[in-house]
Design an enzyme around this catalytic site. Structure first.
Site, PDB file in Angstrom:
ATOM      1  N   ASP A   1       3.334  -2.356   5.977  1.00  7.94           N
ATOM      2  CA  ASP A   1       2.163  -1.492   6.163  1.00  7.94           C
ATOM      3  C   ASP A   1       1.173  -2.702   6.080  1.00  7.94           C
ATOM      4  O   ASP A   1       1.111  -3.754   5.569  1.00  7.94           O
ATOM      5  CB  ASP A   1       1.840  -0.789   5.017  1.00  7.94           C
ATOM      6  CG  ASP A   1       0.393   0.120   5.398  1.00  7.94           C
ATOM      7  OD1 ASP A   1       0.328   0.465   6.591  1.00  7.94           O
ATOM      8  OD2 ASP A   1       0.008   0.565   4.295  1.00  7.94           O
TER       9      ASP A   1
ATOM     10  N   ASP B   1      -2.961  -1.932   5.770  1.00  8.96           N
ATOM     11  CA  ASP B   1      -4.249  -1.824   5.091  1.00  8.96           C
ATOM     12  C   ASP B   1      -3.716  -1.609   3.410  1.00  8.96           C
ATOM     13  O   ASP B   1      -2.931  -0.690   3.446  1.00  8.96           O
ATOM     14  CB  ASP B   1      -4.949  -0.548   5.396  1.00  8.96           C
ATOM     15  CG  ASP B   1      -5.442  -0.835   6.912  1.00  8.96           C
ATOM     16  OD1 ASP B   1      -6.487  -1.415   6.823  1.00  8.96           O
ATOM     17  OD2 ASP B   1      -4.831  -0.190   7.717  1.00  8.96           O
TER      18      ASP B   1
ATOM     19  N   ASP C   1       1.660   0.969   0.414  1.00  9.00           N
ATOM     20  CA  ASP C   1       0.912   1.447  -0.588  1.00  9.00           C
ATOM     21  C   ASP C   1       0.683   3.097  -0.798  1.00  9.00           C
ATOM     22  O   ASP C   1       0.037   3.479  -2.033  1.00  9.00           O
ATOM     23  CB  ASP C   1      -0.517   0.753  -0.561  1.00  9.00           C
ATOM     24  CG  ASP C   1      -1.361   1.448   0.489  1.00  9.00           C
ATOM     25  OD1 ASP C   1      -2.196   2.136   0.197  1.00  9.00           O
ATOM     26  OD2 ASP C   1      -1.002   1.419   1.778  1.00  9.00           O
TER      27      ASP C   1
END
Length: 487
Positions: free
Chosen positions: A22, A24, A323
């Site tokens: 991922d 961000d 996250d």
């Protein structure tokens, strides 16, 4: 993953054919002290200017930083924010920003303090009109605004019960506008525009050591990919800043605007195909993915066909770093059948207790390639909370004079520890420590967890990481477990 006779279960990166990331808050570390304030200021301002809300919500976020914590669930109709155990017990709660007493929680939610929507939330992780939860750094500041709006509405005739639907609709509408693609395309003042216009204020570049580690993955002939829900123009600008002008060389394929978790849930690939694009505009539908290209949208089923083709394996082993429990970890586990590394900054903030893997932290630290400063003082203040306690656990107090056997206190089918029905007889000296809802999800769906992705670059790719599937699941934290953990 490999098991040992003592109940330990291990994984190492060499055992995977494909490694994905991922963007961000995973590959790209945001400076949360500045970023939280940026999101909060834009959101409060748009509600005041566009919807006429009270200007008191414009006060700086730092005045409310103790309320800003990951993992709370907003019971919208009640106007209550809840911290839940892994069995649905309400551990702490507030009405708006006002902390509720033990007795008030029982009065609203019953003597056992079990939240009625828990099992639906646990199974689906869907947001709905009855509740919302805040588990990522993009929307946490909006939760603080929501709590203030509950407070302000309670000052009016009818209170929150008369206005909850209008207020939450306004919030959702305005918050979505803040991240609309046209704002970034036109470079208009907005959250994402500010992040790339003033990147040194809001994001961190990847260290040389991490960049070397990423390139090493491709050198081992693994398929390395970027999979992000960010729009392609923002994702490209951000990745170029953190990795450099040669950022595309780090990945075999780039997938932007994937709209996770839907990316993983699509059963019919024709419902959400991949597209080539010009800036962010779709140009043509793609029937077969090619190495070296960037695509938008798409679905996991079609992407898996690409991975099968390039690896030559019917069931390639995939490891994904993310996250977000909702967008990354949970759907990878339940739909994608990928292994995952959960990037969880709260681990570092709440203090790590080193385990045997910490010896790897010394790798290359002396040459300056992977120097970590850790969270800033203000970042720690935002991610820690006296009002809400630890992200990982909390204490549940039980009666002083009860015969507190395991059979009495725990439902064998649900692991619910029953709280005290008489607050005056609470035993403050001997509380029961429970895992939170998010810790429970992590144990079930993540493979391991790290505070930041660059911790992984301290270890060789053949290093055996103990996982959450081990008999002592807490060994799945690396390079050490948080100070606040429960069995």
């Amino acid at each position: 993953m490999n098991s040992s006779e003592n109940g330990s279960v291990f994984m190492n990166i060499q055992g995977f054919d494909c490694v994905g990331f991922d963007l961000d808050h995973t590959l790209c570390k945001y400076k949360l002290d500045n970023f939280f304030s940026l999101v909060y200021d834009y959101f409060a301002k748009t509600l005041v200017e566009n919807k006429g809300y009270d200007k008191r919500i414009l006060q700086p976020l730092k005045t409310h930083k103790d309320f800003c914590v990951k993992g709370l669930v907003w019971d919208i109709r009640h106007g209550d924010f809840l911290k839940l155990s892994d069995a649905g017990v309400i551990l702490r709660a507030s009405h708006g920003s006002r902390l509720l007493s033990y007795a008030e929680i029982q009065q609203k939610y019953g003597a056992e303090r079990l939240w009625q929507h828990f099992h639906c939330l646990e199974e689906t992780l869907e947001q709905c009109e009855l509740y919302r939860y805040y588990e990522n750094y993009f929307d946490m500041p909006s939760m603080v605004v929501g709590a203030q709006l509950v407070d302000l509405e309670e000052e009016k005739p009818g209170g929150w019960s008369a206005s909850w639907e209008r207020v939450t609709n306004d919030m959702l509408q305005e918050f979505r506008k803040l991240f609309s693609s046209h704002l970034y395309q036109e470079k208009l003042p907005a959250i994402l525009t500010d992040c790339t216009k003033h990147p040194t204020q809001y994001v961190e570049r990847c260290s040389p050591h991490l960049k070397e580690w990423l390139k090493g993955l491709r050198g081992e002939r693994k398929v390395v990919f970027l999979l992000t829900s960010s729009q392609s123009d923002f994702a490209s600008d951000l990745t170029e800043y953190i990795l450099g002008a040669d950022w595309k060389d780090y990945f075999d394929i780039n997938l932007h605007y994937a709209r996770k978790p839907g990316f993983f849930k699509i059963k019919d690939p024709s419902e959400r195909p991949f597209f080539k694009f010009d800036d962010v505009e779709k140009t043509e539908e793609v029937t077969e993915l090619e190495t070296g290209q960037c695509y938008i949208e798409g679905n996991a089923k079609k992407f898996n066909e690409y991975l099968q083709k390039v690896t030559g394996k019917q069931q390639p082993k995939v490891l994904y770093f993310g996250d977000s429990m909702r967008s990354d970890i949970h759907p990878c586990s339940t739909h994608g059948k990928w292994q995952t590394v959960f990037v969880l900054e709260e681990m570092e903030v709440e203090e790590l207790v080193p385990n045997e893997t910490s010896v790897g932290m010394a790798t290359d630290q002396s040459d300056g390639r992977n120097t970590r400063t850790g969270p800033s003082k203000l970042e720690r203040e935002f991610l820690l909370s006296n009002q809400w306690g630890s992200f990982f656990t909390d204490e549940l107090h039980v009666p002083i004079n009860s015969k507190h056997t395991e059979e009495d206190s725990v439902d064998s089918t649900s692991s619910v520890t029953k709280p005290c029905s008489n607050p005056s007889s609470v035993d403050s000296a001997n509380p029961t420590v429970l895992n939170t809802f998010w810790t429970g999800l992590m144990k079930k769906h993540a493979t391991i967890a790290v505070p930041r992705i660059d911790y992984m670059s301290d270890f060789p790719t053949d290093y055996n990481f103990e996982t959450f599937k081990s008999s002592d699941w807490r060994k799945g934290y690396h390079p050490g477990k948080p100070k606040n953990t429960a069995p």
